[in-house]
Design a protein around this motif. Structure first.
Motif, PDB file in Angstrom:
ATOM      1  N   ASN A 144       0.838  -1.198   0.000  1.00  0.00           N
ATOM      2  CA  ASN A 144       0.000   0.000   0.000  1.00  0.00           C
ATOM      3  C   ASN A 144       0.872   1.246   0.000  1.00  0.00           C
ATOM      4  O   ASN A 144       1.943   1.280   0.621  1.00  0.00           O
ATOM      5  CB  ASN A 144      -0.905   0.020   1.241  1.00  0.00           C
ATOM      6  N   THR A 145       0.395   2.256  -0.702  1.00  0.00           N
ATOM      7  CA  THR A 145       1.051   3.560  -0.690  1.00  0.00           C
ATOM      8  C   THR A 145       0.011   4.623  -0.364  1.00  0.00           C
ATOM      9  O   THR A 145      -1.196   4.379  -0.458  1.00  0.00           O
ATOM     10  CB  THR A 145       1.691   3.874  -2.054  1.00  0.00           C
ATOM     11  N   THR A 147      -1.711   7.910   2.089  1.00  0.00           N
ATOM     12  CA  THR A 147      -2.260   8.013   3.442  1.00  0.00           C
ATOM     13  C   THR A 147      -3.712   8.461   3.384  1.00  0.00           C
ATOM     14  O   THR A 147      -4.183   9.021   2.371  1.00  0.00           O
ATOM     15  CB  THR A 147      -1.469   9.029   4.279  1.00  0.00           C
ATOM     16  N   ARG A 148      -4.378   8.235   4.499  1.00  0.00           N
ATOM     17  CA  ARG A 148      -5.774   8.652   4.622  1.00  0.00           C
ATOM     18  C   ARG A 148      -5.860  10.166   4.582  1.00  0.00           C
ATOM     19  O   ARG A 148      -6.798  10.735   3.984  1.00  0.00           O
ATOM     20  CB  ARG A 148      -6.337   8.114   5.938  1.00  0.00           C
ATOM     21  N   GLU A 149      -4.915  10.839   5.223  1.00  0.00           N
ATOM     22  CA  GLU A 149      -4.937  12.300   5.297  1.00  0.00           C
ATOM     23  C   GLU A 149      -4.729  12.943   3.921  1.00  0.00           C
ATOM     24  O   GLU A 149      -5.334  13.987   3.608  1.00  0.00           O
ATOM     25  CB  GLU A 149      -3.852  12.777   6.268  1.00  0.00           C
ATOM     26  N   GLU A 150      -3.900  12.312   3.101  1.00  0.00           N
ATOM     27  CA  GLU A 150      -3.644  12.853   1.767  1.00  0.00           C
ATOM     28  C   GLU A 150      -4.676  12.380   0.742  1.00  0.00           C
ATOM     29  O   GLU A 150      -4.682  12.836  -0.407  1.00  0.00           O
ATOM     30  CB  GLU A 150      -2.249  12.430   1.291  1.00  0.00           C
ATOM     31  N   ARG A 153      -4.615   6.857  -1.152  1.00  0.00           N
ATOM     32  CA  ARG A 153      -4.255   5.468  -0.866  1.00  0.00           C
ATOM     33  C   ARG A 153      -4.448   4.571  -2.100  1.00  0.00           C
ATOM     34  O   ARG A 153      -5.494   4.614  -2.748  1.00  0.00           O
ATOM     35  CB  ARG A 153      -5.110   4.935   0.291  1.00  0.00           C
TER      36      ARG A 153
END
Length: 227
Positions: A144-145, A147-150, A153
């Motif tokens: 996985n690459t 993030t949830r914040e960015e 995903r």
């Protein structure tokens, strides 16, 4: 003494002698009969024995597991008969169009009896149908690459030996997990892993905001040879 008397006594003596002789012969004959009877009641030798052996039934236990992201070890769940498991690490919250998450699912036969299993996947509701999709690859490794914040995903499955699902649309109608719903055989203590990628298609429209559902896979296992 008159001659008639003498003759009478002689005849009486002869008769008595004959009767006595008959009694002796009868007694002798009776003794022979009793003798044969005694031989006929002789006992016969006899014996008996019991064969005992322990019979122990086998067990069938299909278990599911996931790899701990911190330790890398596979942790098994759904232990025992007819157990459910909520695979929380497969959850994808606050998902945006085009996002996805990849996780490994491990399947093993923890019993002593060879088994075959089939599986069907579905979603608990049609809230995200037809934009909730899934891909599954036998033996694949998850990565996985983002993030949830960015909100970027991306999950992928690499390697592996066969693709079970490829961009499959999930709905409340269960669909076979393996191609042609072919049973998968697992020997005692054997295990396999599959990589799952679930996500929202990139063209999901605005009306699919604030919707949720749950991915569900039902496994059905039985001993080898069972109809």
């Amino acid at each position: 003494m008159p001659e008639t008397t003498t003759v009478g006594r002689a005849r009486l003596h002869t008769a008595w002698t004959w009767i006595s002789s008959v009694q002796v012969r009868l007694l002798m004959a009776l003794g022979l009969v009793l003798g044969f009877s005694a031989v006929g009641t002789a006992a016969y030798w006899s014996d008996s024995a019991t064969l005992a052996g322990e019979i122990e039934s086998g067990s069938l236990d299909l278990q599911l597991g996931a790899r701990n992201p911190e330790t890398g070890e596979v942790q098994w769940s759904a232990v025992g008969l007819n157990q459910n498991w909520n695979y929380s690490v497969q959850e994808l919250d606050n998902v945006a169009p085009g996002e996805s998450v990849a996780k490994e699912l491990h399947i093993r036969n923890a019993g002593t009896t060879p088994l075959t299993f089939t599986a069907a996947g579905s979603s608990s509701t049609d809230a995200l149908n037809p934009h909730l999709t899934a891909t599954m690859r036998l033996g694949g490794e998850a990565s996985n690459t983002g993030t949830r914040e960015e909100v970027n995903r991306i999950g992928t499955c690499t390697a592996g030996t066969a693709t079970w699902w490829d961009g499959h649309v999930l709905s409340t109608t269960p669909e076979p997990l393996t191609p042609g719903n072919a049973p998968v055989t697992l020997a005692p203590n054997a295990s396999i892993q599959v990589c799952m990628v679930a996500g929202l298609s990139a063209d999901a429209p605005n009306e699919y905001q604030d919707k949720s559902t749950m991915l569900k896979i039902d496994f059905d296992a039985k001993q080898v040879g069972a109809p």
